[in-house]
Motif scaffolding. Structure first.
Motif: not given
Length: 175
Positions: A23-30
């Motif tokens: 989930e953090l990876g997706a948040e950071i990517t965004e």
């Protein structure tokens, strides 16, 4: 996995950690909107979180490492210095610092201020554990895995006397 002792209580399981890291990876990517990012691991504790997190970020990444040391008398907190500094320039770059735990915030306050003086484009902080109730310095964790309030925690990079870093979950040492 190392055998658990009676004084170790599970706080966050390996499965919960991996789910949250994804989930953090997706948040950071965004957050960085397709722009490249220099991801900085704070050694030693951040290395497991860092390794898993960078694999979940879908951006062009440059990886680097820092290590901080405190020089004081006895158990007193002393002056913070780099025992290992960045090997690349961060001027004009997006920078994400990855730390295992932020509690009082003194180390991260020093690191954020020092790196900000190097003129990055953006500077953000990710921490597996945010113990914001213990905060003494004005430090904001932009991306956190878990808010934990109390207890001495070990595992997933975090140690007690250089032991227990290899545990796949987060555990509390209890009396």
């Amino acid at each position: 996995m190392k055998e658990l002792t009676p004084n170790m209580k599970v706080v966050v399981s390996a499965e919960e950690i991996q789910k949250r890291i994804d989930e953090l990876g997706a948040e950071i990517t965004e957050h960085f909107q397709g722009e490249p990012v220099t991801v900085v691991c704070v050694l030693k504790g951040g290395f497991l979180f860092f390794a898993d997190l960078v694999r979940s970020i879908k951006l062009d990444l440059e990886l680097d490492f820092v290590r901080l040391a405190s020089y004081g008398k006895g158990t007193e907190s002393g002056e913070l210095v780099f025992s290992k500094d960045l090997e690349t320039s961060i001027k004009g770059k997006n920078v994400l610092i990855v730390e295992d735990i932020v509690d009082t915030g003194h180390s991260m306050d020093f690191l954020l201020r020092t790196l900000d003086e190097r003129n990055p484009k953006r500077l953000a902080l990710a921490a597996l554990v945010d113990k914001h109730e213990r905060r003494e310095a004005d430090v904001k964790v932009d991306f956190y895995g878990f808010h934990l309030a109390e207890g001495f925690i070990i595992g997933y990079g975090m140690d007690f006397a250089e032991k227990y870093r290899e545990l796949d979950g987060i555990y509390e040492l209890v009396d």
